[in-house]
Structure formats: C-alpha cells, structure tokens
Design a protein around this motif. Structure first.
Motif, PDB file in Angstrom:
ATOM      1  N   ASN A  48       0.816  -1.212   0.000  1.00 35.91           N
ATOM      2  CA  ASN A  48       0.000   0.000   0.000  1.00 35.91           C
ATOM      3  C   ASN A  48       0.852   1.265   0.000  1.00 35.91           C
ATOM      4  OD1 ASN A  48      -2.374  -1.474   0.011  1.00 35.91           O
ATOM      5  ND2 ASN A  48      -2.504  -1.530   2.254  1.00 35.91           N
ATOM      6  N   ASN A  49       2.098   1.153   0.456  1.00 33.84           N
ATOM      7  CA  ASN A  49       2.973   2.317   0.507  1.00 33.84           C
ATOM      8  C   ASN A  49       3.828   2.475  -0.744  1.00 33.84           C
ATOM      9  OD1 ASN A  49       2.159   3.109   3.119  1.00 33.84           O
ATOM     10  ND2 ASN A  49       3.508   1.575   4.039  1.00 33.84           N
ATOM     11  N   LEU A  50       3.610   1.628  -1.725  1.00 38.26           N
ATOM     12  CA  LEU A  50       4.384   1.734  -2.959  1.00 38.26           C
ATOM     13  C   LEU A  50       3.901   2.913  -3.798  1.00 38.26           C
ATOM     14  CD1 LEU A  50       4.805  -1.963  -4.141  1.00 38.26           C
ATOM     15  CD2 LEU A  50       6.623  -0.376  -3.545  1.00 38.26           C
ATOM     16  N   ASN A  51       4.858   3.581  -4.411  1.00 37.63           N
ATOM     17  CA  ASN A  51       4.546   4.723  -5.268  1.00 37.63           C
ATOM     18  C   ASN A  51       4.204   4.221  -6.673  1.00 37.63           C
ATOM     19  OD1 ASN A  51       4.380   7.114  -6.666  1.00 37.63           O
ATOM     20  ND2 ASN A  51       6.470   7.793  -6.220  1.00 37.63           N
ATOM     21  N   TRP A  52       3.002   3.697  -6.815  1.00 41.60           N
ATOM     22  CA  TRP A  52       2.591   3.139  -8.106  1.00 41.60           C
ATOM     23  C   TRP A  52       2.531   4.215  -9.184  1.00 41.60           C
ATOM     24  CZ3 TRP A  52       3.125  -1.734  -8.721  1.00 41.60           C
ATOM     25  CH2 TRP A  52       2.889  -2.635  -7.674  1.00 41.60           C
ATOM     26  N   LYS A  53       2.158   5.422  -8.782  1.00 43.38           N
ATOM     27  CA  LYS A  53       2.103   6.519  -9.756  1.00 43.38           C
ATOM     28  C   LYS A  53       3.490   6.791 -10.320  1.00 43.38           C
ATOM     29  CE  LYS A  53       0.601  11.329 -10.313  1.00 43.38           C
ATOM     30  NZ  LYS A  53       0.009  12.521  -9.636  1.00 43.38           N
ATOM     31  N   GLY A  54       4.480   6.812  -9.432  1.00 47.18           N
ATOM     32  CA  GLY A  54       5.849   7.037  -9.884  1.00 47.18           C
ATOM     33  C   GLY A  54       6.379   5.889 -10.720  1.00 47.18           C
ATOM     34  N   LEU A  55       5.923   4.673 -10.409  1.00 46.65           N
ATOM     35  CA  LEU A  55       6.342   3.498 -11.175  1.00 46.65           C
ATOM     36  C   LEU A  55       5.615   3.388 -12.511  1.00 46.65           C
ATOM     37  CD1 LEU A  55       6.507   0.809  -8.336  1.00 46.65           C
ATOM     38  CD2 LEU A  55       8.435   1.671  -9.669  1.00 46.65           C
ATOM     39  N   LYS A  56       4.505   4.107 -12.619  1.00 45.19           N
ATOM     40  CA  LYS A  56       3.678   4.073 -13.835  1.00 45.19           C
ATOM     41  C   LYS A  56       3.290   2.637 -14.188  1.00 45.19           C
ATOM     42  CE  LYS A  56       5.677   8.330 -15.691  1.00 45.19           C
ATOM     43  NZ  LYS A  56       6.331   9.008 -16.836  1.00 45.19           N
ATOM     44  N   SER A  57       2.884   1.902 -13.149  1.00 40.66           N
ATOM     45  CA  SER A  57       2.505   0.510 -13.347  1.00 40.66           C
ATOM     46  C   SER A  57       1.628   0.061 -12.187  1.00 40.66           C
ATOM     47  CB  SER A  57       3.759  -0.366 -13.453  1.00 40.66           C
ATOM     48  OG  SER A  57       3.424  -1.680 -13.855  1.00 40.66           O
TER      49      SER A  57
ATOM     50  N   LYS B  70      12.078  10.133 -10.843  1.00 41.45           N
ATOM     51  CA  LYS B  70      11.757  11.531 -10.548  1.00 41.45           C
ATOM     52  C   LYS B  70      13.007  12.406 -10.637  1.00 41.45           C
ATOM     53  CE  LYS B  70       9.817  14.465  -6.883  1.00 41.45           C
ATOM     54  NZ  LYS B  70       9.250  14.467  -5.501  1.00 41.45           N
ATOM     55  N   LEU B  71      14.099  11.943 -10.040  1.00 42.63           N
ATOM     56  CA  LEU B  71      15.351  12.696 -10.085  1.00 42.63           C
ATOM     57  C   LEU B  71      15.884  12.804 -11.511  1.00 42.63           C
ATOM     58  CD1 LEU B  71      17.203  11.243  -6.959  1.00 42.63           C
ATOM     59  CD2 LEU B  71      16.077  13.464  -7.145  1.00 42.63           C
ATOM     60  N   TYR B  72      15.785  11.711 -12.247  1.00 42.08           N
ATOM     61  CA  TYR B  72      16.276  11.695 -13.626  1.00 42.08           C
ATOM     62  C   TYR B  72      15.489  12.680 -14.492  1.00 42.08           C
ATOM     63  CZ  TYR B  72      17.601   9.989 -18.242  1.00 42.08           C
ATOM     64  OH  TYR B  72      18.056   9.902 -19.537  1.00 42.08           O
ATOM     65  N   ASP B  73      14.175  12.671 -14.353  1.00 42.34           N
ATOM     66  CA  ASP B  73      13.343  13.597 -15.130  1.00 42.34           C
ATOM     67  C   ASP B  73      13.680  15.043 -14.800  1.00 42.34           C
ATOM     68  OD1 ASP B  73      12.115  11.510 -16.375  1.00 42.34           O
ATOM     69  OD2 ASP B  73      10.238  11.633 -15.243  1.00 42.34           O
ATOM     70  N   HIS B  74      13.937  15.312 -13.527  1.00 40.45           N
ATOM     71  CA  HIS B  74      14.324  16.673 -13.123  1.00 40.45           C
ATOM     72  C   HIS B  74      15.641  17.068 -13.787  1.00 40.45           C
ATOM     73  CE1 HIS B  74      14.858  20.206 -10.556  1.00 40.45           C
ATOM     74  NE2 HIS B  74      16.105  19.795 -10.360  1.00 40.45           N
ATOM     75  N   LEU B  75      16.587  16.139 -13.806  1.00 39.46           N
ATOM     76  CA  LEU B  75      17.898  16.415 -14.391  1.00 39.46           C
ATOM     77  C   LEU B  75      17.792  16.744 -15.873  1.00 39.46           C
ATOM     78  CD1 LEU B  75      21.030  16.396 -14.188  1.00 39.46           C
ATOM     79  CD2 LEU B  75      20.935  13.946 -14.681  1.00 39.46           C
ATOM     80  N   VAL B  76      17.071  15.916 -16.616  1.00 43.79           N
ATOM     81  CA  VAL B  76      17.043  16.090 -18.074  1.00 43.79           C
ATOM     82  C   VAL B  76      16.132  17.236 -18.512  1.00 43.79           C
ATOM     83  CG1 VAL B  76      17.649  13.683 -18.525  1.00 43.79           C
ATOM     84  CG2 VAL B  76      15.237  14.331 -18.354  1.00 43.79           C
TER      85      VAL B  76
ATOM     86  N   ILE C  94      23.952   4.789 -10.258  1.00 44.91           N
ATOM     87  CA  ILE C  94      22.938   4.340  -9.301  1.00 44.91           C
ATOM     88  C   ILE C  94      23.563   3.347  -8.330  1.00 44.91           C
ATOM     89  CG2 ILE C  94      20.728   3.144  -9.027  1.00 44.91           C
ATOM     90  CD1 ILE C  94      20.008   4.131 -11.849  1.00 44.91           C
ATOM     91  N   SER C  95      23.233   3.505  -7.061  1.00 49.28           N
ATOM     92  CA  SER C  95      23.771   2.612  -6.039  1.00 49.28           C
ATOM     93  C   SER C  95      22.671   2.139  -5.102  1.00 49.28           C
ATOM     94  CB  SER C  95      24.851   3.333  -5.229  1.00 49.28           C
ATOM     95  OG  SER C  95      25.191   2.587  -4.083  1.00 49.28           O
TER      96      SER C  95
ATOM     97  N   LEU D  65      13.788   0.372 -14.830  1.00 47.87           N
ATOM     98  CA  LEU D  65      14.394   1.670 -15.147  1.00 47.87           C
ATOM     99  C   LEU D  65      14.418   1.900 -16.652  1.00 47.87           C
ATOM    100  CD1 LEU D  65      17.397   1.864 -12.639  1.00 47.87           C
ATOM    101  CD2 LEU D  65      15.310   3.232 -12.598  1.00 47.87           C
ATOM    102  N   ASN D  66      14.727   0.860 -17.402  1.00 48.64           N
ATOM    103  CA  ASN D  66      14.708   0.974 -18.860  1.00 48.64           C
ATOM    104  C   ASN D  66      13.298   1.279 -19.364  1.00 48.64           C
ATOM    105  OD1 ASN D  66      17.441   0.478 -19.033  1.00 48.64           O
ATOM    106  ND2 ASN D  66      17.232  -1.656 -19.664  1.00 48.64           N
ATOM    107  N   ARG D  67      12.309   0.617 -18.778  1.00 47.40           N
ATOM    108  CA  ARG D  67      10.916   0.864 -19.183  1.00 47.40           C
ATOM    109  C   ARG D  67      10.527   2.318 -18.933  1.00 47.40           C
ATOM    110  NH1 ARG D  67       6.275   1.199 -16.408  1.00 47.40           N
ATOM    111  NH2 ARG D  67       7.193   0.398 -14.476  1.00 47.40           N
ATOM    112  N   LEU D  68      11.052   2.885 -17.853  1.00 46.45           N
ATOM    113  CA  LEU D  68      10.733   4.267 -17.492  1.00 46.45           C
ATOM    114  C   LEU D  68      11.617   5.285 -18.211  1.00 46.45           C
ATOM    115  CD1 LEU D  68      10.205   3.726 -13.659  1.00 46.45           C
ATOM    116  CD2 LEU D  68       8.435   4.285 -15.339  1.00 46.45           C
ATOM    117  N   GLY D  69      12.543   4.800 -19.035  1.00 47.69           N
ATOM    118  CA  GLY D  69      13.368   5.705 -19.831  1.00 47.69           C
ATOM    119  C   GLY D  69      14.539   6.323 -19.099  1.00 47.69           C
ATOM    120  N   VAL D  70      14.957   5.714 -17.999  1.00 43.26           N
ATOM    121  CA  VAL D  70      16.096   6.228 -17.237  1.00 43.26           C
ATOM    122  C   VAL D  70      17.389   5.683 -17.843  1.00 43.26           C
ATOM    123  CG1 VAL D  70      17.251   6.291 -14.998  1.00 43.26           C
ATOM    124  CG2 VAL D  70      14.749   6.401 -15.121  1.00 43.26           C
ATOM    125  N   LYS D  71      18.278   6.584 -18.237  1.00 42.82           N
ATOM    126  CA  LYS D  71      19.561   6.185 -18.804  1.00 42.82           C
ATOM    127  C   LYS D  71      20.650   6.360 -17.744  1.00 42.82           C
ATOM    128  CE  LYS D  71      18.244   7.471 -23.516  1.00 42.82           C
ATOM    129  NZ  LYS D  71      18.548   8.327 -24.688  1.00 42.82           N
TER     130      LYS D  71
END
Length: 292
Positions: A1-10, A55-61, A73-74, A94-100
């Motif tokens: 219930n505490n998972l960020n499904w919106k952020g995961l887009k799944s 979220k961090l990646y989208d902010h960066l790009v 990533i660590s 991460l690949n599905r979400l477009g994070v390089k």
C-alpha cells in the motif's frame, strides 16, 4: 500500500503479466524467472527507489537539458543482498521508465566495509558476480559498480580473472587516507591531533557507514612513536576511524571561525606534494594492476 505506483507508472497486475510464468534466458548459465513472492519482495525493496530515481532523472534532463551528465545508481548500502532477479527487475523497470544510466552498484554477498578489504567467501562472491555480470551484458547499457570499492584487493583479483568484467570502482575515500599517511610521515604532531579528534568522533560519525572498527583498540596519539604512525594505516580499526570522519576534518571550525584542520592539511599537502604523488601512484597501481 505504501508503494509509489504513480511514480512506477505501473501496477501489480501489469507487472505480474510481465514477470510471472516467464523465463528470461540471459546466458548459457543464467536464466531469470520469478514467482509472486520474489516479485513482491523486489517491489518492497526497490519499488520506491525506482520511482524516486525516475523523478530525479526527469528533473535532471528537463531542468538541465544541455548539461553533459552521467547517472550512477547505487543500492549497495542495504541490509540484504541484491538477488539476480532483483537486479534484473531493477534495470528492466528503469529501462521501461526511460532512465539512462552508466553504472549500478548492487548489494553483493559478503561485506564491503569502508576503507578495508572484502570480508567474505571469494568463491561465493565470484559465483554471484558472474550472474550479475551476465545481467549487465544482457542489457548492455551500463556496467557494475563497486561502491565502498576501494581497498578491496582480494575482490579485484577475482574480477580481474574474468574476461570482459568491466567494472566501475570508487576510490575517493582511500585517496584521502593516503593524504593522511603523508601527514603521519612528515608532520607526526599534526597527524596525532587528527587521530585523537577522529577517534573522539567515530561513534557518532559511523552511523551512516558500513563499518565495524573498534575505536577502543586505538591508543591516543601521544602513545605512538613517530615510527609507529605510518604502520597504523594497515590497521583496519584506524583506517575506518579516519575514513568515516573525513567530513568533520575538512569542515569543522574553531569558535573563531577558522578551520581546525582543513587549511593546515591542504598547506602541508602542497609542501609535500611530490611525496603525496609518489604514495598515491603506488596506491592506484595496487587498485588497477589486478585488472590488467
């Protein structure tokens, strides 16, 4: 219930369709498959981290579209080991979400403590490393990273014996220790001051690090002769006490607003610059030679 499904887009239904009842053949020796428990465990361990990275990646790009950046990533400083499926799941999502990204540091079996060699079974490490290596080769867009990877000389030999085992190693902390070694050799009074200060801070500063040093086994600086100072850098307790307190040595100030150690340390390093270069070159060779 505490998972960020919106952020995961799944959602759990879509992820179950994607992962359950399937076999992903990564190499001749490794096939990835999952059951519902393993999938849920991966989500609990890494789901929110994946969403946060996105979220961090989208902010960066979006904020810095013209900035030439590389993403590392660590997930290495966790209590439990990263299983091959969890590694596979993490990267696939991460690949599905477009994070390089260029590197990933999983939590390997055994202990990667700060500033000292690896603690664990090397044969078992090699078996697990080969699985993680197969996953990186399957995706092909990043390499394994060893965070807290400095001074892990026994592990370097293992990885160096594996063909095509491209690895990213972080060595910043150990370079700092080599700078302090110069102080022990050239400015013993100053080094004793640093040693005593670090020992007094260790219990507080260790809280955010993976270490096991016993500071009670370290004597006060004045109880060591000048000749005994340099050998302290081969004592795991001393290495970790000095390592995790580096931030305080470089930032703490007196009541007058002057740095307690930073300015003197930098000035001494300038004075003994050639000595530092000689020591750090030897140290880097110890890190790099096993990979030749």
């Amino acid at each position: 219930n505490n998972l960020n499904w919106k952020g995961l887009k799944s959602n759990i239904k879509d992820l179950s369709v994607e992962y359950l009842g399937k076999e992903f053949i990564l190499s001749e020796d490794l096939t990835i498959k999952s059951d519902l428990i393993s999938l849920k465990r991966a989500l609990v361990k890494y789901g929110n981290a994946i969403a946060h990275i996105k979220k961090l990646y989208d902010h960066l790009v979006t904020k810095y579209p013209n900035y030439d950046s590389e993403v590392e990533i660590s997930v290495d400083e966790t209590e439990s080991v990263t299983t091959p499926f969890e590694h596979f799941f993490f990267v696939k999502e991460l690949n599905r979400l477009g994070v390089k990204f260029i590197s990933l540091a999983p939590r390997f079996i055994g202990d990667f403590e700060k500033g000292i060699d690896y603690k664990g079974e090397l044969d078992l490490f090699k078996q697990e490393y080969l699985k993680h290596l197969a996953i990186t080769k399957y995706f092909g867009n990043y390499k394994i990273s060893l965070h807290s990877g400095s001074d892990k000389f026994s592990v370097y030999k293992v990885i160096g014996s594996i063909k095509g085992a491209y690895t990213h190693i972080k060595t910043a902390g150990t370079s700092y220790l080599e700078a302090l070694k110069v102080m022990a050799l050239k400015e013993p009074i100053f080094f004793r001051e640093i040693l005593d200060y670090c020992t007094s801070l260790y219990e507080h500063e260790k809280k955010t690090y993976h270490v096991s040093a016993d500071f009670t086994k370290i004597k006060t600086g004045n109880d060591y002769t000048d000749e005994e100072l340099e050998p302290l850098f081969y004592d795991d307790n001393v290495r970790q006490v000095l390592h995790v307190t580096f931030g305080r040595i470089l930032t703490d100030k007196t009541t007058n607003g002057e740095y307690k150690f930073k300015d003197r340390l930098l000035n001494y390093l300038k004075t003994y610059e050639e000595t530092y270069y000689e020591i750090i070159e030897i140290h880097f060779h110890k890190h790099l030679d096993p990979f030749k």
